[in-house]
Design a protein around this motif. Structure first.
Motif, PDB file in Angstrom:
ATOM      1  N   CYS A  86      17.680   1.110  -0.164  1.00  0.00           N
ATOM      2  CA  CYS A  86      16.724   1.980  -0.840  1.00  0.00           C
ATOM      3  C   CYS A  86      15.834   2.632   0.205  1.00  0.00           C
ATOM      4  CB  CYS A  86      15.897   1.157  -1.820  1.00  0.00           C
ATOM      5  SG  CYS A  86      14.412   1.973  -2.397  1.00  0.00           S
ATOM      6  N   ALA A  87      15.212   1.830   1.034  1.00  0.00           N
ATOM      7  CA  ALA A  87      14.435   2.320   2.172  1.00  0.00           C
ATOM      8  C   ALA A  87      14.589   1.311   3.299  1.00  0.00           C
ATOM      9  CB  ALA A  87      12.964   2.501   1.802  1.00  0.00           C
ATOM     10  N   GLN A 129      16.714   6.437   6.823  1.00  0.00           N
ATOM     11  CA  GLN A 129      16.209   6.365   5.450  1.00  0.00           C
ATOM     12  C   GLN A 129      14.961   5.489   5.412  1.00  0.00           C
ATOM     13  OE1 GLN A 129      16.388   7.993   2.919  1.00  0.00           O
ATOM     14  NE2 GLN A 129      15.724   6.715   1.246  1.00  0.00           N
ATOM     15  N   LYS A 132      10.118   7.017   1.257  1.00  0.00           N
ATOM     16  CA  LYS A 132      10.388   6.990  -0.178  1.00  0.00           C
ATOM     17  C   LYS A 132       9.311   7.745  -0.934  1.00  0.00           C
ATOM     18  CE  LYS A 132      12.863   4.954  -2.490  1.00  0.00           C
ATOM     19  NZ  LYS A 132      14.087   5.390  -3.169  1.00  0.00           N
ATOM     20  N   GLY A 151       7.122   3.995   2.697  1.00  0.00           N
ATOM     21  CA  GLY A 151       8.179   3.773   3.668  1.00  0.00           C
ATOM     22  C   GLY A 151       7.629   3.707   5.079  1.00  0.00           C
ATOM     23  N   CYS A 440      10.998  -1.744  -1.953  1.00  0.00           N
ATOM     24  CA  CYS A 440      10.978  -0.614  -2.894  1.00  0.00           C
ATOM     25  C   CYS A 440      11.839  -0.914  -4.112  1.00  0.00           C
ATOM     26  CB  CYS A 440      11.442   0.668  -2.189  1.00  0.00           C
ATOM     27  SG  CYS A 440      10.261   1.276  -0.960  1.00  0.00           S
TER      28      CYS A 440
END
Length: 465
Positions: A86-87, A129, A132, A151, A440
């Protein structure tokens, strides 16, 4: 500070860029969503200039190669597997984490290739990545109001007012961690880690109890037999079975990070974001006159666009025209994230409209973000069955519209976390706290990811064989 549109910190634009059309900082004159103000613009300028001077993480040739493969996906000749955290976090830039993520992506693609009989294009949510979007700017911790964590690229997860302030030095640390991750992943991918002659080496211990384990063992034996047969009838060594391509992707959210690594390259037209092979536009940053669309319309990279509530078909078509006016194949990946209860109602009209406009897009399904909920104990999670339901319904709609669903976009990890409920081993809400790691959104663990690969392949075969 609010998530409503606002002007970001202004970065000085070199004279040579002024008056020459689009450039990497054109967006800085636009209003921007989801990017909080940095307290010190001078520090931001210094970090931006240093990042701008560092070597690129990837090459334009790699971007072109990915775009060619995505063009094949848009024609129904391949399948896109996009997955990862996700992050990412800076602390998770460790070899075991990277090895496990590469293992699960390779193994999922191995399952899909075997079961579907088609090329699989691997794109990781990795090596960049680190940011977020959030639905709220602030949260309250122990009675103290502070900025939300957005993030590691922007601020710290530590619940402290000072730590939550945007820090421009994190732009440089994100670059360094991305470079380390990418270097290690490339070394693994190029030097035999992905050797199909030894797929059993990819296995992690906690797969043994899954109902698909016997199917996996059969596939390993089948591939080994096929390779041995080919090597007995030819003296040539098949180098392609020892190496794989893994491309990187991240959400183009912090435009200071992305624009600092956007540059021209010799003997090629246009501008290239050399921090990632592919970037995507999130659901909260799709304002046609906003900074993110302005940035994305000027780069040569493939661009993903999330499609989900609130649904605005006209806005989507206008974005396609802005970002890909030449209708280039392999340029756009439309990532639908409807929620399992919204697919049949909303997806058909989007497919028909995009077809009518003639855009040769890759259609991909993100079944994660529309199916998130919180338990009674306020733990954010997702149900495996609802994730699978969205994939099934999306395949069904594409089949009924004579369209090709060419990919899945999954938040997953190669670790044995307990963040999503369900799957063959029946993780329930009571078990979530056992190994819940994400800062996250909840991710599929290793075993759930492999199970999902089998089930995605099954749905693909039902739709296109």
């Amino acid at each position: 500070m609010s998530t409503i549109a606002k002007r970001a910190n202004k970065i000085e634009v070199p004279d040579l860029m002024e008056g020459h059309g689009w450039h990497p900082l054109s967006w800085n004159d636009k209003e921007i969503e989801q990017l909080p103000e940095y307290p010190d613009t001078a520090e931001l300028q210094a970090a931006f200039e240093e990042l701008k001077s560092l070597p690129p993480l990837i090459t334009s040739w790699e971007i072109e190669a990915l775009k060619e493969k995505l063009a094949r996906v848009s024609k129904g000749e391949a399948f896109l597997l996009q997955g990862g955290d996700c992050a990412e976090t800076f602390d998770a830039c460790r070899s075991p984490k990277l090895v496990n993520l590469l293992k699960v992506i390779l193994q999922m693609s191995f399952i899909m290739i075997h079961e579907m009989g088609t090329e699989v294009v691997r794109v990781g949510r990795i090596a960049g990545q680190y940011a977020k979007p959030r639905s709220k700017d602030f949260e309250e911790v122990n009675g103290e109001k502070m900025l939300n964590y957005r993030g590691d690229l922007i601020n710290s997860f530590k619940p402290d007012v000072e730590a939550r302030k945007p820090d421009p030095r994190r732009l440089l640390e994100a670059y360094q961690k991305s470079a380390l991750s990418l270097n290690f992943l490339r070394a693994l991918s190029d030097e035999g880690f992905a050797d199909l002659q030894h797929p059993e080496q990819w296995e992690l211990d906690f797969m043994h109890n899954n109902e698909f384990y016997k199917d996996y063992e059969s596939m390993v034996a089948s591939i080994n037999n096929a390779i041995k047969f080919m090597e007995t009838i030819t003296p040539n060594r098949f180098n392609t079975i020892h190496k794989v391509d893994l491309y990187t992707s991240h959400e183009a959210l912090n435009l200071f990070y992305d624009s600092a690594q956007t540059r021209r390259v010799p003997r090629k037209q246009g501008w290239w974001n050399l921090s990632s092979h592919m970037v995507w536009l999130g659901n909260r940053t799709q304002q046609l006159d906003g900074a993110h669309v302005e940035y994305l319309k000027g780069i040569q990279n493939p661009v993903g666009i999330k499609v989900g509530p609130p649904f605005d078909l006209d806005n989507l078509l206008s974005m396609l025209d802005a970002i890909n006016p030449s209708h280039e194949a392999g340029k756009i990946v439309l990532i639908t994230r409807m929620g399992h209860g919204q697919v049949e109602k909303n997806l058909p009209s989007f497919i028909r409209a995009v077809k009518q406009n003639g855009h040769p897009v890759v259609w991909s399904c993100d079944p994660m973000h529309g199916n998130t909920y919180s338990t009674g104990n306020n733990i954010k999670t997702r149900k495996f069955e609802e994730i699978l339901d969205e994939i099934r319904m999306t395949f069904d709609v594409h089949r009924s519209e004579a369209s090709y669903l060419g990919g899945v976009h999954l938040e997953l990890t190669g670790d044995n976390v307990t963040e999503c409920v369900g799957g063959a081993n029946g993780l329930n809400e009571d078990g979530l706290s056992h190994n819940y790691e994400t800062y996250c959104d909840p991710r599929l663990n290793y075993e759930q990811s492999l199970e999902m690969a089998f089930l995605v392949a099954k749905e693909w075969n039902r739709s296109y064989r």
